[in-house]
Design an enzyme around this catalytic site. Structure first.
Site, PDB file in Angstrom:
ATOM      1  N   ASP A 162       0.869  -1.169   0.000  1.00  0.00           N
ATOM      2  CA  ASP A 162       0.000   0.000   0.000  1.00  0.00           C
ATOM      3  C   ASP A 162       0.911   1.226   0.000  1.00  0.00           C
ATOM      4  O   ASP A 162       1.805   1.330   0.842  1.00  0.00           O
ATOM      5  CB  ASP A 162      -0.848  -0.026   1.279  1.00  0.00           C
ATOM      6  CG  ASP A 162      -2.264   0.453   1.055  1.00  0.00           C
ATOM      7  OD1 ASP A 162      -2.408   1.578   0.537  1.00  0.00           O
ATOM      8  OD2 ASP A 162      -3.204  -0.271   1.407  1.00  0.00           O
ATOM      9  N   GLU A 164      -6.596   3.323  -5.800  1.00  0.00           N
ATOM     10  CA  GLU A 164      -7.881   3.363  -5.097  1.00  0.00           C
ATOM     11  C   GLU A 164      -8.605   4.632  -5.533  1.00  0.00           C
ATOM     12  O   GLU A 164      -8.134   5.736  -5.278  1.00  0.00           O
ATOM     13  CB  GLU A 164      -7.694   3.393  -3.576  1.00  0.00           C
ATOM     14  CG  GLU A 164      -9.040   3.362  -2.852  1.00  0.00           C
ATOM     15  CD  GLU A 164      -9.056   3.997  -1.470  1.00  0.00           C
ATOM     16  OE1 GLU A 164      -9.958   3.688  -0.692  1.00  0.00           O
ATOM     17  OE2 GLU A 164      -8.180   4.840  -1.180  1.00  0.00           O
ATOM     18  N   ASP A 171      -3.205   4.610  -2.299  1.00  0.00           N
ATOM     19  CA  ASP A 171      -4.314   5.096  -1.492  1.00  0.00           C
ATOM     20  C   ASP A 171      -4.892   6.395  -2.075  1.00  0.00           C
ATOM     21  O   ASP A 171      -4.147   7.261  -2.535  1.00  0.00           O
ATOM     22  CB  ASP A 171      -3.782   5.351  -0.071  1.00  0.00           C
ATOM     23  CG  ASP A 171      -4.862   5.566   0.958  1.00  0.00           C
ATOM     24  OD1 ASP A 171      -5.674   4.653   1.163  1.00  0.00           O
ATOM     25  OD2 ASP A 171      -4.888   6.659   1.573  1.00  0.00           O
ATOM     26  N   HIS A 226     -11.365  -3.242   3.225  1.00  0.00           N
ATOM     27  CA  HIS A 226     -11.325  -2.904   4.646  1.00  0.00           C
ATOM     28  C   HIS A 226     -12.116  -1.645   4.992  1.00  0.00           C
ATOM     29  O   HIS A 226     -12.088  -1.209   6.143  1.00  0.00           O
ATOM     30  CB  HIS A 226      -9.860  -2.741   5.066  1.00  0.00           C
ATOM     31  CG  HIS A 226      -9.204  -1.595   4.362  1.00  0.00           C
ATOM     32  ND1 HIS A 226      -8.958  -1.601   3.002  1.00  0.00           N
ATOM     33  CD2 HIS A 226      -8.792  -0.384   4.810  1.00  0.00           C
ATOM     34  CE1 HIS A 226      -8.419  -0.452   2.655  1.00  0.00           C
ATOM     35  NE2 HIS A 226      -8.302   0.303   3.730  1.00  0.00           N
ATOM     36  N   ASP A 227     -12.761  -1.053   4.006  1.00  0.00           N
ATOM     37  CA  ASP A 227     -13.555   0.160   4.246  1.00  0.00           C
ATOM     38  C   ASP A 227     -15.044  -0.059   4.051  1.00  0.00           C
ATOM     39  O   ASP A 227     -15.841   0.857   4.302  1.00  0.00           O
ATOM     40  CB  ASP A 227     -13.126   1.274   3.284  1.00  0.00           C
ATOM     41  CG  ASP A 227     -11.691   1.713   3.482  1.00  0.00           C
ATOM     42  OD1 ASP A 227     -11.228   1.722   4.647  1.00  0.00           O
ATOM     43  OD2 ASP A 227     -11.026   2.043   2.483  1.00  0.00           O
TER      44      ASP A 227
HETATM   45  C1  GLC Z   1      -8.299   4.994   2.007  1.00  0.00           C
HETATM   46  C2  GLC Z   1      -8.128   3.777   2.869  1.00  0.00           C
HETATM   47  C3  GLC Z   1      -8.818   4.019   4.176  1.00  0.00           C
HETATM   48  C4  GLC Z   1      -8.178   5.203   4.853  1.00  0.00           C
HETATM   49  C5  GLC Z   1      -8.213   6.423   3.925  1.00  0.00           C
HETATM   50  C6  GLC Z   1      -7.325   7.511   4.424  1.00  0.00           C
HETATM   51  O1  GLC Z   1      -9.618   5.204   1.658  1.00  0.00           O
HETATM   52  O2  GLC Z   1      -8.603   2.640   2.206  1.00  0.00           O
HETATM   53  O3  GLC Z   1      -8.778   2.895   5.008  1.00  0.00           O
HETATM   54  O4  GLC Z   1      -8.839   5.498   6.044  1.00  0.00           O
HETATM   55  O5  GLC Z   1      -7.743   6.092   2.642  1.00  0.00           O
HETATM   56  O6  GLC Z   1      -5.980   7.142   4.270  1.00  0.00           O
END
Ligand code: GLC
Ligand code: MG
Length: 525
Positions: free
Chosen positions: A100, A265, A202, A326-327
């Protein structure tokens, strides 16, 4: 069978949330040695690459998405030596490792930010986004944090505000500054030289903000009860045209090495999402396509979604699909376990790289978290909005012993109540379990080039029935999914390669196929 195509096209990605996969040192939190211990399972499952959520030194306010050192390993997870051992072990198995990369923001404990906030003329001042108060005081504009509240935090020491798209302890880096770009490129090279096979980046669509910091317009569709962030349309704070230059530069670093992947992402509708493949496909190899996570679970909506996405893809761009992470809420709880099996077949038979989220392959549920056990900072900032992310981050359920084989002591998040039924050891014994279904789907996809690499063609969609074909040279598979609970009949000839019920292998269908409620089937016509 793997033709001469990159691994990230023909393969299957598997996301590990390291805090919750396997604890090896008995502190109740998963770690790298734990991932190494569980490699035989991953090989058995048949996935091709592991994406690890952040493992770097971090105050853990956002569980690793707040990084204080980009080129180390947090002691909670182990050491650099453990990481090297993991890469070596994985590569021995033929498994790739994707890390990541969190380039949008650091922790407020990162030395860069500590230096930056020290004084207005710090050499790192411009590495972050600092602005004077507006007019009589107050934040520079109306932007909102994704995690609730203003995105601007006043710093009394220097009398300016800094910008944070997420927590106030996650200040955003200033990607307009070439020094920031160079520093992050070096971070990438550090890991790529250590053998890492690529990055999941991210919040890629957040990287560059409007240079004039214009106010975001109100969202006319906002209704009370939605996330406070939804009150505005993030027109000027996200998805700016300049982001594509930033992504192209990240890709150039990836391309300095052989055979690596760049994944982004990005939560945007298909038309905007696909721009992240970049001009001449010189951007992300795989801008994550999260559409299945939020699409209503019915045949027409899914058929339309696939068509819209396929139509939006630039020529030569390779698609991808995701059911969970995970979100977001666990698929088994969103759809129920019966339809979650249909969803598994959909994910693993659509055209494009699938990403599995750890635990979904055994049907792990969204775990209810008692208020006093909430750890997710978003849930804490915006309580009761149903965003709690702890429930999809609970420990992997390996067996039915006290802590599910995850740890020898109480884990950092509660275990689900159903570990006696939903666990790897039990499901491995049961030829019709969710795990057996996932393994069969992975095996089928690996064995059949049309499923891994072939074209997609919608055959029919009506009521609860979705039928599509996958074709590659002279190989063909037909997929029929029953998204409802009543029996449906359809005309088809061929033999069954796999049913989600796991009980019809090799059955010959000579005209009429009866699909039970929530049955999905792959047929060789
Ligand atoms: C992304 C991650 C998430 C995190 C956010 C801020 O969306 O997947 O888990 O809280 O970024 O870094
Ligand atoms: Mg541990």
């Amino acid at each position: 069978m793997r033709e001469n195509v990159p691994w990230w096209k023909s393969g299957i990605l598997y996301q590990i949330y390291p805090r919750s996969f396997q604890d090896s040192d008995g502190d109740g939190v998963g770690d790298l040695r734990g991932v190494i211990e569980r490699q035989p399972y991953l090989r058995e499952l048949g996935v091709d690459a592991l994406w690890l959520s952040p493992i770097f030194p971090s105050p853990m306010e956002d569980f690793g998405y707040d990084i204080s050192d980009y080129t180390g390993i947090d002691p909670l997870f182990g050491t650099l030596a453990d990481f090297d051992a993991l890469v070596a072990a994985a590569h021995d198995f033929g498994l790739k490792i994707v890390l990541d990369l969190v380039p949008n923001h650091t922790s407020d404990q990162h030395p860069w930010f500590i230096e930056s906030r020290g004084s207005r003329d710090s050499s790192k001042r411009d590495w972050y986004i600092w602005r004077d108060p507006k007019g009589e005081g107050g934040p520079p504009n109306n932007w909102l944090s994704e995690f609730g509240g203003s995105t601007w935090e006043f710093d009394a020491h220097t009398g300016q505000y800094y910008y944070h798209a997420f927590l106030r302890s996650q200040p955003d880096l200033n990607w307009r500054n070439p020094e920031v770009r160079g520093a992050m490129h070096d971070v990438m090279r550090f890991w790529l030289r250590r053998g890492v096979d690529g990055f999941r980046v991210d919040v890629m669509w957040h990287l560059i903000k409007d240079d004039m910091l214009r106010d975001n317009p109100p969202n006319p569709d906002f209704v009370p009860g939605q996330q406070p962030y939804e009150q505005l349309i993030p027109l000027y704070s996200t998805d700016r045209p300049e982001v594509h230059d930033v992504v192209a530069e990240l890709r150039q670093v990836i391309d300095e090495f052989d055979d690596r992947v760049l994944i982004g992402e990005i939560y945007l509708p298909p038309a905007k999402l696909v721009a992240y493949y970049g001009r001449n496909l010189a951007g992300a190899h795989l801008p994550f396509n999260f559409a299945l996570i939020s699409t209503p679970w019915n045949a027409r909506a899914i058929a339309k979604l696939v068509d819209d996405y396929e139509a939006a893809l630039p020529a030569g761009a390779w698609p991808n699909w995701v059911l969970g992470n995970h979100d977001r809420q666990r698929i088994a709880s969103r759809l129920g376990t019966d339809q979650a099996r249909v969803a598994a077949m959909l994910l693993l038979t659509l055209r494009g790289t699938p990403t599995l989220y750890y635990g979904d392959e055994i049907g792990m549920p969204q775990v209810a978290i008692a208020p006093d056990r909430v750890r997710d900072p978003w849930e804490k900032n915006v309580p009761g909005m149903g965003v709690g992310r702890d429930g999809c981050r609970t420990p992997m359920q390996w067996d039915e012993t006290a802590y599910a084989g995850f740890s020898v002591r109480e884990p950092w998040l509660p275990l689900s109540k159903d570990i006696a039924l939903v666990n790897v050891a039990t499901e491995r014994q049961n030829t019709a379990s969710m795990l057996s279904l996932y393994r069969a789907l992975v095996t089928l996809r690996r064995a059949r080039p049309e499923l891994a690499l072939g074209g997609y063609r919608l055959v029919s969609v009506a009521d609860d029935l979705l039928v599509y074909a996958r074709e590659h040279q002279d190989q063909r598979s037909l997929v029929a999914l029953n998204l409802g609970m009543a029996t449906i009949s359809l005309e088809v000839r061929g033999h069954v390669l796999l049913s989600t019920f796991m009980d019809r292998q090799a059955e010959v269908i000579d005209g009429l196929l009866s699909l039970r409620g929530a049955e999905g089937i792959v047929i060789e016509p």
